[in-house]
Design a protein around this motif. Structure first.
Motif, PDB file in Angstrom:
ATOM      1  N   THR A   1     -27.307  45.000  33.740  1.00  0.00           N
ATOM      2  CA  THR A   1     -26.460  43.886  33.649  1.00  0.00           C
ATOM      3  C   THR A   1     -25.117  44.330  34.416  1.00  0.00           C
ATOM      4  N   THR A   2     -24.460  43.125  34.833  1.00  0.00           N
ATOM      5  CA  THR A   2     -23.367  43.382  35.311  1.00  0.00           C
ATOM      6  C   THR A   2     -22.442  42.464  34.528  1.00  0.00           C
ATOM      7  N   ILE A   3     -21.291  43.142  33.789  1.00  0.00           N
ATOM      8  CA  ILE A   3     -20.511  42.762  32.854  1.00  0.00           C
ATOM      9  C   ILE A   3     -19.096  42.540  33.642  1.00  0.00           C
ATOM     10  N   LEU A   4     -18.428  41.441  33.832  1.00  0.00           N
ATOM     11  CA  LEU A   4     -17.073  41.553  34.016  1.00  0.00           C
ATOM     12  C   LEU A   4     -16.140  41.603  32.786  1.00  0.00           C
ATOM     13  N   TYR A   5     -15.343  42.437  32.537  1.00  0.00           N
ATOM     14  CA  TYR A   5     -14.115  42.324  31.537  1.00  0.00           C
ATOM     15  C   TYR A   5     -13.007  41.995  32.225  1.00  0.00           C
ATOM     16  N   ALA A   6     -12.228  40.946  31.621  1.00  0.00           N
ATOM     17  CA  ALA A   6     -11.088  40.342  31.977  1.00  0.00           C
ATOM     18  C   ALA A   6     -10.273  40.261  30.802  1.00  0.00           C
ATOM     19  N   ARG A   7      -8.893  40.393  31.170  1.00  0.00           N
ATOM     20  CA  ARG A   7      -7.823  40.494  30.099  1.00  0.00           C
ATOM     21  C   ARG A   7      -6.551  39.745  30.548  1.00  0.00           C
ATOM     22  N   VAL A   8      -5.694  39.164  29.726  1.00  0.00           N
ATOM     23  CA  VAL A   8      -4.472  38.889  29.992  1.00  0.00           C
ATOM     24  C   VAL A   8      -3.773  38.976  28.648  1.00  0.00           C
ATOM     25  N   SER A   9      -2.392  39.472  29.096  1.00  0.00           N
ATOM     26  CA  SER A   9      -1.592  39.854  27.937  1.00  0.00           C
ATOM     27  C   SER A   9      -0.804  38.773  27.093  1.00  0.00           C
ATOM     28  N   THR A  10      -0.648  37.357  27.933  1.00  0.00           N
ATOM     29  CA  THR A  10      -0.171  36.382  27.140  1.00  0.00           C
ATOM     30  C   THR A  10      -1.058  35.214  26.854  1.00  0.00           C
TER      31      THR A  10
END
Length: 210
Positions: free
Chosen positions: A2-11
């Motif tokens: 499986t290919t999983i994208l982890y995304a994050r924004v701080s606000t």
């Protein structure tokens, strides 16, 4: 596999969607997206974020974890390096959209391991240093925006918070102006203005409530 994208924004004001768009534009086929919205990469370790902790249960040997850059995993040197090494020991492949880096635990050659680990350490250190520089620029920008001399808001910035963050990250990595402009979808002139005066760039966003 499986290919999983982890995304994050701080606000909460920032948009997560562009991180998937960038990954797909770079040729990644994403099976699932795990995303943390409004979570700091400095004060909160990956395992302590609501969605970040899911990765530790989800990822299996042979899976690929995709991130825009290592700073999405975090901006704390120790946490980022520990996390990447833990995933590699589990047989997970970590790939970055920016620079197209690939990290895995397949090599047993000590020299190759040393080079790989040094690169991981350098990228994690850069992420933390950039976070500290951005924090100082934000403080200065807020002070600048609140000063008596800058009550007039001036022209609305041609960039948003996401783009300023991306430009700052790419500048810290030593990317060229044209490459950054293309990646952030901004003009070269705008990138140069941000590069020359990050405090004023931050101040402009503050004045407009962006």
């Amino acid at each position: 596999m499986t290919t999983i994208l982890y995304a994050r924004v701080s606000t909460l004001e920032q948009n997560l969607g562009h991180q998937r768009t960038q990954a797909e534009a770079a040729g990644f086929v994403i099976d699932e997206v795990v995303a943390d919205h409004g979570e700091s990469g400095v004060s909160t370790c990956l395992a302590d974020r609501p969605q970040g902790r899911r990765l530790f249960d989800m990822l299996r040997k042979g899976d690929t974890l995709v991130v825009r850059w290592v700073d999405r995993l975090g901006r704390n040197y120790q946490d980022v390096t520990d996390t990447i090494r833990l995933f590699m020991r589990k047989g997970v492949i970590i790939r970055t959209v920016i620079n197209g880096m690939t990290f895995d635990g397949s090599t047993k050659d000590p020299m190759q391991e040393a080079v790989r680990d040094a690169l991981i350490a350098f990228m994690a250190a850069t992420a933390q240093a950039q976070a500290e520089a951005t924090k100082e620029a934000q403080k200065a920008g807020i002070a600048h925006a609140k000063s008596d001399e800058t009550k007039y808001r001036g022209k609305k910035p041609s960039y948003d918070r996401d783009q300023l963050s991306l430009v700052s990250d790419l500048l810290a990595m030593g990317k060229g102006t044209s490459e950054i402009a293309k990646e952030a979808e901004l003009s070269r002139q705008t990138v140069l203005r941000i590069k020359d005066d990050p405090k004023a760039a931050e101040s402009a966003l503050v004045k407009w409530g962006l």
